[in-house]
Every structure is written in structure tokens, then in C-alpha cells.
Design a protein around this motif. Structure first.
Motif, PDB file in Angstrom:
ATOM      1  N   HIS A 283       0.839  -1.195   0.000  1.00  0.00           N
ATOM      2  CA  HIS A 283       0.000   0.000   0.000  1.00  0.00           C
ATOM      3  C   HIS A 283       0.878   1.250   0.000  1.00  0.00           C
ATOM      4  O   HIS A 283       1.827   1.365   0.772  1.00  0.00           O
ATOM      5  CB  HIS A 283      -0.916  -0.011   1.235  1.00  0.00           C
ATOM      6  N   ILE A 284       0.572   2.182  -0.856  1.00  0.00           N
ATOM      7  CA  ILE A 284       1.370   3.402  -0.991  1.00  0.00           C
ATOM      8  C   ILE A 284       1.422   4.185   0.311  1.00  0.00           C
ATOM      9  O   ILE A 284       2.461   4.700   0.699  1.00  0.00           O
ATOM     10  CB  ILE A 284       0.812   4.294  -2.125  1.00  0.00           C
ATOM     11  N   GLY A 285       0.308   4.255   0.999  1.00  0.00           N
ATOM     12  CA  GLY A 285       0.244   5.044   2.225  1.00  0.00           C
ATOM     13  C   GLY A 285       1.104   4.511   3.359  1.00  0.00           C
ATOM     14  O   GLY A 285       1.416   5.233   4.296  1.00  0.00           O
ATOM     15  N   HIS A 286       1.518   3.237   3.276  1.00  0.00           N
ATOM     16  CA  HIS A 286       2.332   2.645   4.334  1.00  0.00           C
ATOM     17  C   HIS A 286       3.819   2.635   3.999  1.00  0.00           C
ATOM     18  O   HIS A 286       4.620   2.117   4.771  1.00  0.00           O
ATOM     19  CB  HIS A 286       1.871   1.219   4.612  1.00  0.00           C
ATOM     20  N   SER A 287       4.200   3.184   2.881  1.00  0.00           N
ATOM     21  CA  SER A 287       5.593   3.200   2.457  1.00  0.00           C
ATOM     22  C   SER A 287       6.255   4.516   2.870  1.00  0.00           C
ATOM     23  O   SER A 287       5.857   5.597   2.432  1.00  0.00           O
ATOM     24  CB  SER A 287       5.676   3.042   0.936  1.00  0.00           C
ATOM     25  N   GLY A 288       7.283   4.404   3.695  1.00  0.00           N
ATOM     26  CA  GLY A 288       8.002   5.595   4.151  1.00  0.00           C
ATOM     27  C   GLY A 288       8.665   6.358   3.017  1.00  0.00           C
ATOM     28  O   GLY A 288       8.676   7.594   2.998  1.00  0.00           O
ATOM     29  N   GLU A 289       9.207   5.633   2.052  1.00  0.00           N
ATOM     30  CA  GLU A 289       9.873   6.281   0.915  1.00  0.00           C
ATOM     31  C   GLU A 289       8.871   7.063   0.069  1.00  0.00           C
ATOM     32  O   GLU A 289       9.164   8.164  -0.384  1.00  0.00           O
ATOM     33  CB  GLU A 289      10.591   5.231   0.073  1.00  0.00           C
ATOM     34  N   MET A 290       7.686   6.520  -0.128  1.00  0.00           N
ATOM     35  CA  MET A 290       6.659   7.232  -0.896  1.00  0.00           C
ATOM     36  C   MET A 290       6.215   8.495  -0.157  1.00  0.00           C
ATOM     37  O   MET A 290       6.037   9.542  -0.773  1.00  0.00           O
ATOM     38  CB  MET A 290       5.442   6.336  -1.150  1.00  0.00           C
ATOM     39  N   ARG A 291       6.039   8.385   1.148  1.00  0.00           N
ATOM     40  CA  ARG A 291       5.656   9.571   1.933  1.00  0.00           C
ATOM     41  C   ARG A 291       6.751  10.631   1.867  1.00  0.00           C
ATOM     42  O   ARG A 291       6.477  11.815   1.757  1.00  0.00           O
ATOM     43  CB  ARG A 291       5.395   9.173   3.385  1.00  0.00           C
ATOM     44  N   ARG A 292       7.993  10.194   1.929  1.00  0.00           N
ATOM     45  CA  ARG A 292       9.117  11.142   1.876  1.00  0.00           C
ATOM     46  C   ARG A 292       9.117  11.911   0.551  1.00  0.00           C
ATOM     47  O   ARG A 292       9.429  13.096   0.504  1.00  0.00           O
ATOM     48  CB  ARG A 292      10.440  10.396   2.042  1.00  0.00           C
ATOM     49  N   ARG A 293       8.736  11.256  -0.512  1.00  0.00           N
ATOM     50  CA  ARG A 293       8.690  11.888  -1.833  1.00  0.00           C
ATOM     51  C   ARG A 293       7.402  12.670  -2.069  1.00  0.00           C
ATOM     52  O   ARG A 293       7.213  13.269  -3.107  1.00  0.00           O
ATOM     53  CB  ARG A 293       8.835  10.825  -2.916  1.00  0.00           C
ATOM     54  N   GLY A 294       6.491  12.612  -1.118  1.00  0.00           N
ATOM     55  CA  GLY A 294       5.246  13.358  -1.241  1.00  0.00           C
ATOM     56  C   GLY A 294       4.172  12.650  -2.041  1.00  0.00           C
ATOM     57  O   GLY A 294       3.190  13.264  -2.454  1.00  0.00           O
ATOM     58  N   ILE A 295       4.342  11.350  -2.268  1.00  0.00           N
ATOM     59  CA  ILE A 295       3.359  10.574  -3.015  1.00  0.00           C
ATOM     60  C   ILE A 295       2.383   9.971  -2.017  1.00  0.00           C
ATOM     61  O   ILE A 295       2.785   9.315  -1.069  1.00  0.00           O
ATOM     62  CB  ILE A 295       4.048   9.466  -3.835  1.00  0.00           C
ATOM     63  N   ARG A 296       1.095  10.229  -2.231  1.00  0.00           N
ATOM     64  CA  ARG A 296       0.083   9.750  -1.296  1.00  0.00           C
ATOM     65  C   ARG A 296      -0.946   8.907  -2.030  1.00  0.00           C
ATOM     66  O   ARG A 296      -1.092   9.006  -3.236  1.00  0.00           O
ATOM     67  CB  ARG A 296      -0.621  10.922  -0.630  1.00  0.00           C
ATOM     68  N   CYS A 297      -1.670   8.143  -1.267  1.00  0.00           N
ATOM     69  CA  CYS A 297      -2.757   7.341  -1.801  1.00  0.00           C
ATOM     70  C   CYS A 297      -3.964   8.256  -2.041  1.00  0.00           C
ATOM     71  O   CYS A 297      -4.240   9.143  -1.249  1.00  0.00           O
ATOM     72  CB  CYS A 297      -3.113   6.226  -0.823  1.00  0.00           C
ATOM     73  N   ALA A 298      -4.700   7.995  -3.108  1.00  0.00           N
ATOM     74  CA  ALA A 298      -5.887   8.808  -3.411  1.00  0.00           C
ATOM     75  C   ALA A 298      -6.941   8.667  -2.327  1.00  0.00           C
ATOM     76  O   ALA A 298      -7.695   9.609  -2.055  1.00  0.00           O
ATOM     77  CB  ALA A 298      -6.463   8.394  -4.753  1.00  0.00           C
ATOM     78  N   HIS A 299      -7.008   7.543  -1.646  1.00  0.00           N
ATOM     79  CA  HIS A 299      -7.980   7.323  -0.588  1.00  0.00           C
ATOM     80  C   HIS A 299      -7.633   8.136   0.648  1.00  0.00           C
ATOM     81  O   HIS A 299      -8.508   8.406   1.467  1.00  0.00           O
ATOM     82  CB  HIS A 299      -8.048   5.836  -0.208  1.00  0.00           C
ATOM     83  N   ASP A 300      -6.365   8.502   0.808  1.00  0.00           N
ATOM     84  CA  ASP A 300      -5.930   9.262   1.981  1.00  0.00           C
ATOM     85  C   ASP A 300      -5.968  10.767   1.763  1.00  0.00           C
ATOM     86  O   ASP A 300      -5.608  11.528   2.647  1.00  0.00           O
ATOM     87  CB  ASP A 300      -4.504   8.869   2.375  1.00  0.00           C
ATOM     88  N   SER A 301      -6.405  11.215   0.583  1.00  0.00           N
ATOM     89  CA  SER A 301      -6.393  12.650   0.300  1.00  0.00           C
ATOM     90  C   SER A 301      -7.414  13.372   1.181  1.00  0.00           C
ATOM     91  O   SER A 301      -8.432  12.833   1.566  1.00  0.00           O
ATOM     92  CB  SER A 301      -6.695  12.903  -1.173  1.00  0.00           C
ATOM     93  N   ASP A 302      -7.092  14.608   1.485  1.00  0.00           N
ATOM     94  CA  ASP A 302      -7.971  15.401   2.342  1.00  0.00           C
ATOM     95  C   ASP A 302      -8.767  16.438   1.540  1.00  0.00           C
ATOM     96  O   ASP A 302      -9.087  17.499   2.037  1.00  0.00           O
ATOM     97  CB  ASP A 302      -7.176  16.034   3.467  1.00  0.00           C
ATOM     98  N   GLY A 303      -9.042  16.134   0.270  1.00  0.00           N
ATOM     99  CA  GLY A 303      -9.870  17.014  -0.547  1.00  0.00           C
ATOM    100  C   GLY A 303      -9.121  18.144  -1.212  1.00  0.00           C
ATOM    101  O   GLY A 303      -9.691  19.160  -1.543  1.00  0.00           O
ATOM    102  N   ASP A 304      -7.801  17.955  -1.455  1.00  0.00           N
ATOM    103  CA  ASP A 304      -7.003  19.007  -2.116  1.00  0.00           C
ATOM    104  C   ASP A 304      -7.480  19.266  -3.502  1.00  0.00           C
ATOM    105  O   ASP A 304      -7.755  18.531  -4.313  1.00  0.00           O
ATOM    106  CB  ASP A 304      -5.533  18.617  -2.138  1.00  0.00           C
TER     107      ASP A 304
END
Length: 55
Positions: A34-55
Motif C-alpha cells: 500500500h502506498i500510504g504505508h511506504s516511508g519512501e513514498m511519503r518522503r517523496r510526497g506521493i500519497r494514496c488517493a484514498h488518503d487525500s484530504d480534498g485538495d
């Protein structure tokens, strides 16, 4: 008919090879992809679409 049997055999071998860690390692589990559980993805600013806050 030989092709069907060969195809089933190949699929079974692939499933067994994918499950080696789960089947033979104590406490083994499939890696979390899962993208949201990957530290490297979070570091690069890549998030899961399900975790978006309505940006």
C-alpha cells in the motif's frame, strides 16, 4: 489437454513461490504494498488517493 495441465502446473508453482515466505517463515506475511504505508513514498510526497484530504 497437455497445454491446460502445463498451464495449471505453472500457476501452482508460481503461487507456491510467491507464498514461500508466508508458508515457511515463522510469523511471515505478504509485504505491504500500500502506498500510504511506504516511508519512501511519503518522503517523496506521493500519497494514496484514498488518503487525500480534498485538495
Amino acid at each position: 489437454m497437455k497445454i491446460v495441465i502445463l498451464s495449471i502446473a505453472i500457476v501452482l508453482v508460481c503461487v507456491l513461490l510467491l507464498g514461500v515466505r508466508v508458508l515457511f517463515v515463522k510469523g511471515g506475511k505478504f509485504p505491504d504494498g500500500h502506498i500510504g504505508h511506504s516511508g519512501e513514498m511519503r518522503r517523496r510526497g506521493i500519497r494514496c488517493a484514498h488518503d487525500s484530504d480534498g485538495d
